[in-house]
Design a protein around this motif. Structure first.
Motif, PDB file in Angstrom:
ATOM      1  N   ASP A   1       1.778   2.426  10.324  1.00  0.00           N
ATOM      2  CA  ASP A   1       0.632   2.861   9.533  1.00  0.00           C
ATOM      3  C   ASP A   1       1.003   3.182   8.093  1.00  0.00           C
ATOM      4  N   VAL A   2       2.220   3.694   7.889  1.00  0.00           N
ATOM      5  CA  VAL A   2       2.577   4.168   6.557  1.00  0.00           C
ATOM      6  C   VAL A   2       4.081   4.068   6.342  1.00  0.00           C
ATOM      7  N   TYR A   3       4.459   3.774   5.115  1.00  0.00           N
ATOM      8  CA  TYR A   3       5.849   3.776   4.686  1.00  0.00           C
ATOM      9  C   TYR A   3       5.960   4.673   3.463  1.00  0.00           C
ATOM     10  N   PRO A   4       6.403   5.932   3.649  1.00  0.00           N
ATOM     11  CA  PRO A   4       6.588   6.816   2.497  1.00  0.00           C
ATOM     12  C   PRO A   4       8.005   6.649   1.942  1.00  0.00           C
ATOM     13  N   ARG A   5       8.124   6.191   0.708  1.00  0.00           N
ATOM     14  CA  ARG A   5       9.447   6.062   0.098  1.00  0.00           C
ATOM     15  C   ARG A   5       9.570   7.112  -1.012  1.00  0.00           C
ATOM     16  N   LEU A   6      10.114   8.252  -0.634  1.00  0.00           N
ATOM     17  CA  LEU A   6      10.269   9.351  -1.572  1.00  0.00           C
ATOM     18  C   LEU A   6      11.749   9.455  -1.935  1.00  0.00           C
ATOM     19  N   GLY A   7      12.218   8.407  -2.529  1.00  0.00           N
ATOM     20  CA  GLY A   7      13.603   8.279  -2.960  1.00  0.00           C
ATOM     21  C   GLY A   7      13.678   7.120  -3.936  1.00  0.00           C
ATOM     22  N   LEU A   8      14.837   6.929  -4.524  1.00  0.00           N
ATOM     23  CA  LEU A   8      14.973   5.932  -5.575  1.00  0.00           C
ATOM     24  C   LEU A   8      14.974   4.506  -5.027  1.00  0.00           C
ATOM     25  N   THR A   9      14.242   3.652  -5.713  1.00  0.00           N
ATOM     26  CA  THR A   9      14.302   2.207  -5.503  1.00  0.00           C
ATOM     27  C   THR A   9      14.213   1.544  -6.870  1.00  0.00           C
ATOM     28  N   SER A  10      14.638   0.300  -6.917  1.00  0.00           N
ATOM     29  CA  SER A  10      14.486  -0.482  -8.142  1.00  0.00           C
ATOM     30  C   SER A  10      13.318  -1.447  -7.980  1.00  0.00           C
ATOM     31  N   GLU A  11      12.824  -1.946  -9.085  1.00  0.00           N
ATOM     32  CA  GLU A  11      11.619  -2.770  -9.044  1.00  0.00           C
ATOM     33  C   GLU A  11      11.800  -4.035  -8.203  1.00  0.00           C
ATOM     34  N   TRP A  12      13.008  -4.594  -8.193  1.00  0.00           N
ATOM     35  CA  TRP A  12      13.219  -5.814  -7.390  1.00  0.00           C
ATOM     36  C   TRP A  12      13.253  -5.507  -5.899  1.00  0.00           C
ATOM     37  N   ASP A  13      13.444  -4.227  -5.528  1.00  0.00           N
ATOM     38  CA  ASP A  13      13.448  -3.863  -4.111  1.00  0.00           C
ATOM     39  C   ASP A  13      12.060  -3.949  -3.489  1.00  0.00           C
ATOM     40  N   THR A  14      11.026  -3.825  -4.295  1.00  0.00           N
ATOM     41  CA  THR A  14       9.679  -3.608  -3.753  1.00  0.00           C
ATOM     42  C   THR A  14       8.659  -4.692  -4.085  1.00  0.00           C
ATOM     43  N   ALA A  15       8.872  -5.447  -5.153  1.00  0.00           N
ATOM     44  CA  ALA A  15       7.799  -6.291  -5.697  1.00  0.00           C
ATOM     45  C   ALA A  15       7.273  -7.322  -4.705  1.00  0.00           C
ATOM     46  N   ALA A  16       8.165  -8.097  -4.101  1.00  0.00           N
ATOM     47  CA  ALA A  16       7.717  -9.167  -3.205  1.00  0.00           C
ATOM     48  C   ALA A  16       6.969  -8.604  -2.007  1.00  0.00           C
ATOM     49  N   ALA A  17       7.530  -7.552  -1.411  1.00  0.00           N
ATOM     50  CA  ALA A  17       6.902  -6.976  -0.223  1.00  0.00           C
ATOM     51  C   ALA A  17       5.599  -6.261  -0.567  1.00  0.00           C
ATOM     52  N   GLN A  18       5.517  -5.660  -1.750  1.00  0.00           N
ATOM     53  CA  GLN A  18       4.254  -5.060  -2.186  1.00  0.00           C
ATOM     54  C   GLN A  18       3.178  -6.130  -2.286  1.00  0.00           C
ATOM     55  N   ALA A  19       3.528  -7.288  -2.837  1.00  0.00           N
ATOM     56  CA  ALA A  19       2.558  -8.381  -2.946  1.00  0.00           C
ATOM     57  C   ALA A  19       2.081  -8.822  -1.567  1.00  0.00           C
ATOM     58  N   VAL A  20       3.001  -8.897  -0.604  1.00  0.00           N
ATOM     59  CA  VAL A  20       2.623  -9.270   0.763  1.00  0.00           C
ATOM     60  C   VAL A  20       1.673  -8.232   1.351  1.00  0.00           C
ATOM     61  N   LEU A  21       2.050  -6.962   1.250  1.00  0.00           N
ATOM     62  CA  LEU A  21       1.237  -5.901   1.854  1.00  0.00           C
ATOM     63  C   LEU A  21      -0.142  -5.824   1.206  1.00  0.00           C
ATOM     64  N   GLU A  22      -0.194  -5.864  -0.112  1.00  0.00           N
ATOM     65  CA  GLU A  22      -1.495  -5.760  -0.777  1.00  0.00           C
ATOM     66  C   GLU A  22      -2.341  -7.003  -0.539  1.00  0.00           C
ATOM     67  N   SER A  23      -1.720  -8.153  -0.379  1.00  0.00           N
ATOM     68  CA  SER A  23      -2.470  -9.369  -0.059  1.00  0.00           C
ATOM     69  C   SER A  23      -3.051  -9.303   1.347  1.00  0.00           C
ATOM     70  N   ALA A  24      -2.408  -8.486   2.204  1.00  0.00           N
ATOM     71  CA  ALA A  24      -2.902  -8.290   3.570  1.00  0.00           C
ATOM     72  C   ALA A  24      -3.944  -7.180   3.648  1.00  0.00           C
ATOM     73  N   GLY A  25      -4.288  -6.605   2.492  1.00  0.00           N
ATOM     74  CA  GLY A  25      -5.294  -5.551   2.461  1.00  0.00           C
ATOM     75  C   GLY A  25      -4.727  -4.157   2.398  1.00  0.00           C
ATOM     76  N   GLY A  26      -3.387  -4.035   2.309  1.00  0.00           N
ATOM     77  CA  GLY A  26      -2.752  -2.735   2.217  1.00  0.00           C
ATOM     78  C   GLY A  26      -2.782  -2.171   0.808  1.00  0.00           C
ATOM     79  N   VAL A  27      -2.237  -0.975   0.662  1.00  0.00           N
ATOM     80  CA  VAL A  27      -2.261  -0.262  -0.614  1.00  0.00           C
ATOM     81  C   VAL A  27      -0.877   0.332  -0.865  1.00  0.00           C
TER      82      VAL A  27
END
Length: 266
Positions: A206-232
């Protein structure tokens, strides 16, 4: 997506490129010596990271020669140059290097297209798991596994009881524990790399809370997948969209990735 066109044929090229990079990674994975070295920031890098990087960059230059590329393995690009980019590729050739070294299979190839600060298209490929996630904002998201393609849509998905939280296998943040106290009763799953976003996109969490450091390349592709699936995906605690290339450093703020129902209950 304003002022940019990204077709099914374009997405297919990126999927095939991610798989080609995955093949290069698996060649190293099969060897006794993974070629592990330590970078200046004390993070590990392997021969597979470098091999995947070269495959992806060469392919992007071949298919999309007019679009800039930023990779974790070639990130020394000045802010003066980057801030002029309207559109560029943001790649992590091997996300989950620690998982790769542990040989647990939970690592991915990540290729994202960024346009005006937004992750508008992305491919996440897990070669050991034989799972390829892809998504284009406004067009949809898909999972390809064993030659079967499934559409992903969590826009109407309800929260499970108790909710399923997915977190990092290699990075534990004290702030996450505090956030989970607010969540209350829940079931926790641990997985490496950008697969955490993808589990939410699949409806496995249901949720992935990432309350720690990440870099932009760690998240971009997967964010696009999740948001394209209707996620936020929202920066936390500001609760504003997670954006890219908006500042000189490439570190992300804390963020929460979830189904819309998760934010609706908050």
């Amino acid at each position: 997506m304003s002022n940019i066109t990204f077709t099914a044929a374009d997405l297919h090229k990126i999927v095939e490129l991610a798989k080609e990079a995955g093949d290069a990674i698996m060649q190293v994975y099969a060897q006794a010596d993974l070629g592990v070295e330590v970078k200046q920031d004390d993070s590990p890098v392997t021969a597979a990271d470098i091999a995947s990087h070269h495959v992806i960059v060469a392919g992007l230059k071949r298919h999309f020669a007019d679009i800039a590329v930023m990779s974790e393995e070639a990130a020394d690009i000045s802010w003066a140059e980057r801030q002029a980019w309207q559109t560029y590729w943001l790649i992590d050739p091997l996300d989950g290097t620690k998982e790769f070294i542990k040989r647990n299979g939970e690592f991915t190839v990540n290729i994202a297209l960024i346009h005006q600060g937004k992750a508008v298209a992305g491919v996440v490929y897990a070669p050991v798991l034989n799972k390829c996630y892809s998504g284009v904002i406004g067009q949809g998201a898909w999972l390809e596994q064993d030659s079967k393609v499934t559409s992903l849509d969590i826009s109407e998905r309800q929260i499970q009881t108790p909710p399923i939280v997915v977190g990092s296998r290699s990075h534990v943040s004290p702030d996450v524990a505090q956030y989970l106290e607010q969540v209350g009763e829940h079931n926790m799953l641990s997985v490496g790399s950008s697969l955490k976003f993808c589990m939410v996109a699949e409806g496995q969490a249901d949720v992935y809370p990432r309350l720690g450091l990440t870099s932009e390349w760690d998240t971009a592709a997967a964010q696009a997948v999740l948001e394209s699936a209707g996620g936020v995906v929202l920066a936390y605690p500001a609760m504003t969209p997670l954006e890219y290339n908006q500042k000189e450093n490439i570190l992300n703020p804390y963020f929460i990735a979830a189904s819309p129902a998760w934010f609706a209950k908050s």
